[in-house]
Design an enzyme around this catalytic site. Structure first.
Site, short mmCIF file in Angstrom:
data_model
loop_
_atom_site.label_atom_id
_atom_site.label_comp_id
_atom_site.label_asym_id
_atom_site.label_seq_id
_atom_site.Cartn_x
_atom_site.Cartn_y
_atom_site.Cartn_z
N ARG A 1 0.68 -1.29 -0.12
CA ARG A 1 0.10 -0.14 -0.09
C ARG A 1 0.85 1.30 0.06
NH1 ARG A 1 -5.54 1.89 0.98
NH2 ARG A 1 -6.37 -0.18 0.84
N GLU B 1 -9.36 6.33 7.41
CA GLU B 1 -7.79 6.79 7.15
C GLU B 1 -7.59 8.03 6.45
OE1 GLU B 1 -5.80 2.17 6.78
OE2 GLU B 1 -7.53 2.56 5.44
#
Length: 776
Positions: free
Chosen positions: A314, A721
């Protein structure tokens, strides 16, 4: 009656009153069962050492000590690793990080267990630890082979670029510092089954790990999460060892056992946000447009793998943030060090990757004498085709980067304030202000495709009351609140009918972690699916009671079921439920959802890993004291894209909280490790997190309007997030203020976190450069 297009929105958190009154029950707040035992760890004083001897016998001289757990007490596999089995629950031959739990003492009380732990004798032969990413690189100590993402011909493009810069950026980790430390209860039933109550973001994985260490099948274990006092990723996999050791104690003694880590133990034993080191070479033109990027990313995995591979991936996939780079090559590796096994943390590698490109763009801008905001804007993804496609092959559909950017610029009066700040800085030699604007583009979905699924279970009782079960866990983020809203909206009933049940593996099996900002996306669709199933069963019964020929035209709203074309033809929901029971129609339903249209090729590192992107932008202004290096955050303006918000009150809280947590990581939360790989900051006295005093009076959050997202639960978007990265604007504002102490420096090096000491060093550097320039 008009059917509302979205759930009732401005609703407080479903447990808000219990939170503030102290009535909310967490794992260790429950009424203890008879005979409950407590555990206390014996920690290694070395980061790397051979275990020569373990003598538990002296512990038994302490009144109340029941037993001491060693690796020989584990009936199943001595391992709690999630991706690979490389994480022994209890070490047998070596210790791999400072503070590793070697044995656990079990006592009638926690105090007895603590006193017993002090008596255990363990002899070691110390080894030289690997204390940093740099040492791991030098010793070729890695968990994995290099992972590579590539587009175009970066080497060729770098050779032909008019401007090329090289540099590196080291990023520190971050402790989760949740209010509730790692806590687990495990209760045996005397027939070989176990009930576990755990503060875990991933009940199914905890169930799997407990089955592994106990050597039994998963159906003999029920894991229940009542609620968590914070998680932030730190209870996704890190909850498993705590639960596992409690399970071993319960197995050995036949009695209930509990573990609740003390704050310093939690900070010593558990993994953090991964520290990263990035080494880059970037090519660009005279306007600041990026042409090519060559980047090596190293993450500090610690002693075991944990979730480091998807965290690294990621990070690699977010190096671009909101910017188009024609030619890219990114190589990623996970350093094996003698530190705690680092793990998931809000953003899951994304913040570290995104910070690299923000660092690079600031360097590019200052080297050309251009404003950083101008250079950022010139590099946005835009248009169609390649300039709006990521380097891993995903088109940036519904691109809202420019929209959030322009809106927050206008809201914050960025241009006018930039002029005023320049005037202030000319008049004040010892204090300088800085202002900065940064964007966020963050991909939503689990990296691993199989985790993008969820289940739900709805139970309707004959009095019309309803139990709602789903696979997500509540850690204060408001997921349960949103699920209640989705269920009430879909069934067309009052939200007060529902009882939200604790998340439990005997109600919804095979769940994914509540992580990746996908809790509402996945579980919301599963809840909706279960409700739609119930409506399909109830509609024909309602049609019969209303003497209608077909059920297709019926509406469910406000506890009534009525005919769309003639609302006066209606019947109460409760009446239909009672008739359904009489007609032997099931009043319970499961729901299921899997995210469509996502795919990933691990061989080529290409595909569509994200269902959609979330966008945001923030403007922050700071004032830096040239004598102390301290800063004051004067003003924050945010525009963030949450789609068609399910609950603006909850979403605003998530944006604010994420921003402040990012602020802490970037400016004050400093993990200090010495050369023996010992953590020196493992208490609130030495590890500073943001408080209310760091929050400016002007802190405005605007949720982007008219942004319903196709294919999501009622048009909403994830919010957990992405807001954390909005705090990049604070770091860049500090950098701008530091630059004002010099004479238009072509580079401003600023450490992470930008503590007062680090900021003073940065000020000294730019002043020194200015002095050298004047002398010349």
């Amino acid at each position: 009656m008009n059917m509302p297009s979205k759930p009732s929105r401005k609703r407080s958190h479903e447990s808000a009153e219990h939170h503030v009154s102290g009535k909310a029950v967490y794992t260790d707040d429950q009424r203890s069962p008879a005979g409950m035992l407590s555990l206390y760890p014996v920690l290694s004083p070395y980061a790397s050492a051979k275990i020569l001897k373990i003598d538990p016998q002296p512990a038994y001289t302490v009144a109340g000590v029941v037993t001491v757990l060693t690796a020989t007490d584990i009936p199943g596999e001595n391992d709690t690793g999630t991706i690979v089995h490389d994480e022994p629950l209890l070490p047998t031959e070596i210790v791999s990080y400072w503070g590793q739990a070697v044995v656990w003492v079990v006592g009638e009380t926690e105090d007895a267990a603590r006193q017993g732990a002090e008596k255990v004798v363990i002899e070691y032969e110390p080894q030289t630890p690997i204390a940093s990413i740099q040492e791991a690189i030098a010793l070729n100590s890695f968990h994995n082979q290099p992972q590579v993402c590539r587009r175009g011909e970066p080497k060729t493009a770098l050779l032909s670029a008019n401007h090329v810069l090289e540099g590196e950026l080291e990023m520190n980790g971050q402790d989760h510092f949740y209010l509730e430390t790692q806590t687990s209860w495990v209760i045996p039933d005397g027939e070989g089954n176990y009930q576990a109550y755990c503060s875990t973001q991933h009940p199914t994985e905890t169930q799997i790990i407990l089955a592994r260490v106990l050597g039994i099948s998963s159906n003999r274990i029920v894991v229940t999460c009542l609620r968590m006092g914070g998680g932030f990723g730190g209870k996704e996999s890190q909850a498993n060892p705590t639960a596992a050791i409690a399970a071993i104690a319960a197995h050995k003694t036949g009695r209930p056992a509990r573990v609740r880590l003390r704050r310093h133990h939690d900070m010593i034993l558990t993994g953090k946000r991964h520290g990263f080191l990035g080494q880059y070479k970037v090519g660009f033109d005279a306007e600041g447009k990026l042409l090519a990027l060559d980047l090596d990313l190293y993450s500090d995995g610690g002693w075991s793998l944990d979730l480091s591979p998807p965290v690294l991936l990621r990070a690699m996939l977010h190096v671009d943030n909101a910017y188009y780079v024609p030619h890219v090559e990114i190589r990623g590796q996970i350093a094996r060090t003698n530190r705690v096994s680092n793990t998931a943390f809000r953003g899951f590698g994304g913040p570290q990757g995104m910070l690299m490109i923000e660092e690079i763009l600031d360097r590019v801008a200052r080297s050309l004498g251009l404003p950083p905001d101008v250079v950022r804007e010139r590099n946005f993804y835009h248009g169609t085709g390649e300039t709006n496609t990521t380097f891993y092959g995903q088109e940036v559909l519904d691109n809202r980067i420019a929209r959030v950017w322009n809106e927050v610029k206008a809201n914050a009066q960025y241009a006018e304030r930039a002029i005023a700040i320049e005037q202030f800085n000319h008049a004040n030699p010892y204090k300088k202000r800085g202002i900065a604007i940064t964007p966020v583009k963050f991909g939503i979905s689990f990296n691993k495709v199989q985790y993008n699924q969820a289940g739900a279970l709805i139970l309707v009782y004959t009095d019309g009351s309803i139990q709602l079960n789903h696979g997500g866990t509540e850690m204060g983020q408001g997921l349960h609140t949103k699920m209640l809203q989705v269920a009430a909206k879909t069934l067309g009933v009052n939200i007060d009918r529902f009882r939200l049940m604790p998340t439990s593996t005997d109600k919804v099996p095979n769940t994914s972690a509540t992580a990746a900002s996908s809790g509402a996306d996945l579980n919301g669709q599963a809840v909706k699916d279960a409700c739609e199933t119930l409506k399909k069963r109830l509609a024909p019964i309602a049609a019969k009671l209303l003497n209608l020929d077909a059920a297709d035209d019926l509406m469910f709203e406000n506890d009534w079921i009525y005919c769309r074309t003639d609302p006066s033809v209606s019947i109460l929901f409760n009446a239909v439920v009672r008739e359904a029971y009489s007609d032997r129609v099931s009043l319970s339903a499961t729901g299921y959802y899997r995210t469509p249209d996502i795919h990933w090729d691990y061989q080529t590192n290409q595909g569509k890993p994200f269902y959609y992107f979330s966008y945001g932008a923030a403007v922050s202004e700071v004032e830096v004291d040239g004598f102390t290096g301290t800063f004051k955050l004067r003003q924050v303006d945010i525009v963030h894209d949450v789609g068609e918000s399910l609950n603006p009150l909850v979403d605003q809280g998530q944006v604010e909280g994420g921003f402040v947590q990012g602020l802490g990581w970037l400016t004050m939360e400093e993990l200090v490790w010495d050369d023996q790989a010992r953590l020196r900051t493992y208490a609130p006295s030495t590890y500073k997190i943001p408080t209310v005093s760091e929050i400016p009076e002007h802190f405005k959050v605007h949720l982007l309007e008219r942004t319903s997202q196709d294919g999501t639960i009622y048009g909403s978007k994830a919010v957990g997030e992405p807001p954390l990265m909005l705090a990049f604007s604070v770091r860049e504002a500090i950098r701008a203020a530091v630059a004002a102490f010099g004479d238009r420096p072509t580079q401003v090096t600023l450490a992470i976190p930008a503590t007062p000491e680090a900021t003073l060093k940065a000020i000294d550097r730019v002043r020194s450069l200015a002095a050298v320039y004047i002398q010349k």
